[in-house]
Design an enzyme around this catalytic site. Sequence first.
Site, PDB file in Angstrom:
ATOM      1  N   SER A  21       3.865   1.113   8.227  1.00  0.00           N
ATOM      2  CA  SER A  21       3.645   2.520   7.851  1.00  0.00           C
ATOM      3  C   SER A  21       2.795   3.432   9.001  1.00  0.00           C
ATOM      4  O   SER A  21       2.773   4.265   9.076  1.00  0.00           O
ATOM      5  CB  SER A  21       2.720   2.583   6.528  1.00  0.00           C
ATOM      6  OG  SER A  21       3.392   1.603   5.793  1.00  0.00           O
ATOM      7  N   ARG A  22       2.046   2.455   9.722  1.00  0.00           N
ATOM      8  CA  ARG A  22       1.178   3.097  10.708  1.00  0.00           C
ATOM      9  C   ARG A  22       2.180   3.485  11.925  1.00  0.00           C
ATOM     10  O   ARG A  22       1.549   4.101  12.843  1.00  0.00           O
ATOM     11  CB  ARG A  22       0.063   2.055  11.412  1.00  0.00           C
ATOM     12  CG  ARG A  22      -0.968   1.857  10.256  1.00  0.00           C
ATOM     13  CD  ARG A  22      -2.179   1.055  10.537  1.00  0.00           C
ATOM     14  NE  ARG A  22      -3.104   1.116   9.656  1.00  0.00           N
ATOM     15  CZ  ARG A  22      -3.282   0.266   8.947  1.00  0.00           C
ATOM     16  NH1 ARG A  22      -2.768  -1.037   8.910  1.00  0.00           N
ATOM     17  NH2 ARG A  22      -4.443   0.217   7.909  1.00  0.00           N
TER      18      ARG A  22
ATOM     19  N   MET B 156       0.718  -1.115  -0.064  1.00  0.00           N
ATOM     20  CA  MET B 156       0.072  -0.157  -0.217  1.00  0.00           C
ATOM     21  C   MET B 156       0.886   1.218   0.001  1.00  0.00           C
ATOM     22  O   MET B 156       0.435   2.410   0.380  1.00  0.00           O
ATOM     23  CB  MET B 156      -0.907   0.057   1.325  1.00  0.00           C
ATOM     24  CG  MET B 156      -1.871  -1.232   1.057  1.00  0.00           C
ATOM     25  SD  MET B 156      -3.428  -1.028   1.917  1.00  0.00           S
ATOM     26  CE  MET B 156      -2.901  -0.706   3.792  1.00  0.00           C
TER      27      MET B 156
ATOM     28  N   LYS C  92       4.973 -10.175   9.100  1.00  0.00           N
ATOM     29  CA  LYS C  92       4.272  -9.442  10.122  1.00  0.00           C
ATOM     30  C   LYS C  92       3.005  -9.507  10.191  1.00  0.00           C
ATOM     31  O   LYS C  92       2.184  -9.576  11.148  1.00  0.00           O
ATOM     32  CB  LYS C  92       4.925  -7.992   9.814  1.00  0.00           C
ATOM     33  CG  LYS C  92       4.872  -6.941  10.931  1.00  0.00           C
ATOM     34  CD  LYS C  92       4.355  -5.667  10.475  1.00  0.00           C
ATOM     35  CE  LYS C  92       3.111  -5.239  10.739  1.00  0.00           C
ATOM     36  NZ  LYS C  92       2.524  -4.128  10.411  1.00  0.00           N
TER      37      LYS C  92
ATOM     38  N   GLY D 130      11.006  -2.869   5.590  1.00  0.00           N
ATOM     39  CA  GLY D 130      10.254  -4.331   5.707  1.00  0.00           C
ATOM     40  C   GLY D 130       9.822  -4.586   4.332  1.00  0.00           C
ATOM     41  O   GLY D 130       9.714  -5.714   3.721  1.00  0.00           O
ATOM     42  N   HIS D 131       9.246  -3.497   3.280  1.00  0.00           N
ATOM     43  CA  HIS D 131       8.898  -3.781   2.104  1.00  0.00           C
ATOM     44  C   HIS D 131      10.023  -3.905   0.962  1.00  0.00           C
ATOM     45  O   HIS D 131       9.911  -4.954   0.177  1.00  0.00           O
ATOM     46  CB  HIS D 131       8.006  -2.534   1.474  1.00  0.00           C
ATOM     47  CG  HIS D 131       6.861  -1.977   2.034  1.00  0.00           C
ATOM     48  ND1 HIS D 131       6.844  -0.886   2.843  1.00  0.00           N
ATOM     49  CD2 HIS D 131       5.696  -2.520   2.283  1.00  0.00           C
ATOM     50  CE1 HIS D 131       5.476  -0.783   3.377  1.00  0.00           C
ATOM     51  NE2 HIS D 131       4.917  -1.744   3.099  1.00  0.00           N
TER      52      HIS D 131
ATOM     53  N   GLN E 229      -2.811 -12.847   7.161  1.00  0.00           N
ATOM     54  CA  GLN E 229      -2.899 -12.364   5.830  1.00  0.00           C
ATOM     55  C   GLN E 229      -2.236 -13.435   4.932  1.00  0.00           C
ATOM     56  O   GLN E 229      -2.880 -13.771   3.731  1.00  0.00           O
ATOM     57  CB  GLN E 229      -2.410 -10.920   5.523  1.00  0.00           C
ATOM     58  CG  GLN E 229      -2.110 -10.592   3.992  1.00  0.00           C
ATOM     59  CD  GLN E 229      -1.726  -9.009   3.895  1.00  0.00           C
ATOM     60  OE1 GLN E 229      -2.452  -8.226   4.142  1.00  0.00           O
ATOM     61  NE2 GLN E 229      -0.609  -8.610   3.554  1.00  0.00           N
TER      62      GLN E 229
ATOM     63  N   GLY F 229       4.895 -10.348   3.718  1.00  0.00           N
ATOM     64  CA  GLY F 229       5.647 -10.396   4.921  1.00  0.00           C
ATOM     65  C   GLY F 229       5.045 -10.973   6.140  1.00  0.00           C
ATOM     66  O   GLY F 229       3.722 -11.007   6.269  1.00  0.00           O
TER      67      GLY F 229
ATOM     68  N   GLN G 257     -10.464  -2.837   1.809  1.00  0.00           N
ATOM     69  CA  GLN G 257     -10.036  -3.499   2.968  1.00  0.00           C
ATOM     70  C   GLN G 257     -10.006  -2.578   4.170  1.00  0.00           C
ATOM     71  O   GLN G 257      -9.481  -3.169   5.212  1.00  0.00           O
ATOM     72  CB  GLN G 257      -8.694  -4.192   2.657  1.00  0.00           C
ATOM     73  CG  GLN G 257      -7.203  -3.126   2.681  1.00  0.00           C
ATOM     74  CD  GLN G 257      -6.064  -3.653   2.135  1.00  0.00           C
ATOM     75  OE1 GLN G 257      -5.925  -4.186   1.127  1.00  0.00           O
ATOM     76  NE2 GLN G 257      -5.234  -3.835   3.090  1.00  0.00           N
TER      77      GLN G 257
HETATM   78  P1  AMP Z   1       1.423  -3.088   3.279  1.00  0.00           P
HETATM   79  O1  AMP Z   1       2.013  -1.826   2.512  1.00  0.00           O
HETATM   80  O2  AMP Z   1       1.538  -2.594   4.878  1.00  0.00           O
HETATM   81  O3  AMP Z   1       0.175  -3.570   2.871  1.00  0.00           O
HETATM   82  O4  AMP Z   1       2.441  -4.215   3.460  1.00  0.00           O
HETATM   83  C1  AMP Z   1       2.816  -4.811   2.070  1.00  0.00           C
HETATM   84  C2  AMP Z   1       3.787  -5.836   2.386  1.00  0.00           C
HETATM   85  O5  AMP Z   1       4.852  -5.591   3.190  1.00  0.00           O
HETATM   86  C3  AMP Z   1       2.905  -7.046   2.944  1.00  0.00           C
HETATM   87  O6  AMP Z   1       3.241  -8.514   2.677  1.00  0.00           O
HETATM   88  C4  AMP Z   1       3.288  -6.911   4.592  1.00  0.00           C
HETATM   89  O7  AMP Z   1       3.278  -7.921   5.147  1.00  0.00           O
HETATM   90  C5  AMP Z   1       4.908  -6.670   4.161  1.00  0.00           C
HETATM   91  N1  AMP Z   1       5.448  -5.806   5.261  1.00  0.00           N
HETATM   92  C6  AMP Z   1       4.967  -4.691   6.061  1.00  0.00           C
HETATM   93  N2  AMP Z   1       5.700  -4.324   7.048  1.00  0.00           N
HETATM   94  C7  AMP Z   1       6.630  -5.357   7.331  1.00  0.00           C
HETATM   95  C8  AMP Z   1       7.688  -5.755   8.179  1.00  0.00           C
HETATM   96  N3  AMP Z   1       8.032  -5.014   9.069  1.00  0.00           N
HETATM   97  N4  AMP Z   1       8.618  -6.641   8.050  1.00  0.00           N
HETATM   98  C9  AMP Z   1       8.240  -7.648   6.801  1.00  0.00           C
HETATM   99  N5  AMP Z   1       7.155  -7.466   5.862  1.00  0.00           N
HETATM  100  C10 AMP Z   1       6.546  -6.465   6.141  1.00  0.00           C
END
Ligand code: AMP
Length: 290
Positions: A188-189, A32, A151, A38-39, A155, A149, A63
């Site tokens: 991101s939060r 997103m 995390k 992490g990304h 999901q 991820g 979502q």
């Molecule tokens: P998001 O942008 O938050 O929807 O996350 C996109 C992807 O990045 C998802 O597969 C998340 O699980 C992964 N992700 C987000 N934060 C982390 C993190 N700290 N470590 C590993 N993967 C992450």
Amino acid sequence: MNMETLTTIKEVRKAVAAARAGGRRIGFVPTMGDLHAGHIALVTAARQETDFVVVSVFVNPTQFGPGEDYERYARNLPKDAEMCMAAGVDVIFAPSVGEMYPDENLTWVDVAKLSEPLCGLSRPKHFRGVATVCAKLFNIVQPDTAFFGRKDAQQTIVIKRMVSDLNMPLKIIVCPTIRETDGLAMSSRNRYLGPQERQDATIIYAALKKCAASLADGLCDSQTLERDIRNTIGKTPSAQIEYIGIMDVQTLRPAGRISGETLVAVAVRIGSTRLIDNLIFDPSSGNLSL
Ligand code: AMP
């Protein structure tokens, strides 16, 4: 080749088809945006496993529930593009909401049972939105492998089940959680947290780490494990526990005694910011990921 930022489904299909025609395996990282390390770890894994990496940046409205942070969610495509370029991404797919949902959406992917506990309790339509947008993105990008991820553990379980149940021709790879130096899972939060809240948020990792030590010591009564997590987090006044789930990793049903691979997942509000984190423990091998 230079990275391209594409906004239409047609352009992405064309770029991916050309890469595939050149014999390249396609890796896909759905996000997103508001990217962090992490990304980027997912991008790095994608580069290792595949030859052409597509990252989607799309804040998916379906979502988010009413009153959640859809409007407030950070959008910063130029910064995301810079990070993707540095990480060796080939294509960013950054569609508008209208490109992804041109009409009222009538077709939903609902992964029953696995979507209901944990985050599903307070976010009843969340995983329906996640599964649906991932199904759409998989159909658009048609990757060989998609990277998620750990995390967001529930999901990954929902998406893996969708791929299996619907015979989608791709592999899902789950990558470890990337953390700040004090242990807080990157998210991101986290930017919503004020300085004191940011400090308080470290209690989540501290509680999981303690739980990990108990599991490694052979403690296998989930009630005791849960009580210890509750007590640790409860010491921080700004922290409100939404759930602590100790679940069988396959079925997401509560585990009484820890016997098979187990997910310990928590959702905690620090002030008004909702954070999630988890560990996975396999008693037969002693493997623990946190
Ligand atoms: P998001 O942008 O938050 O929807 O996350 C996109 C992807 O990045 C998802 O597969 C998340 O699980 C992964 N992700 C987000 N934060 C982390 C993190 N700290 N470590 C590993 N993967 C992450």
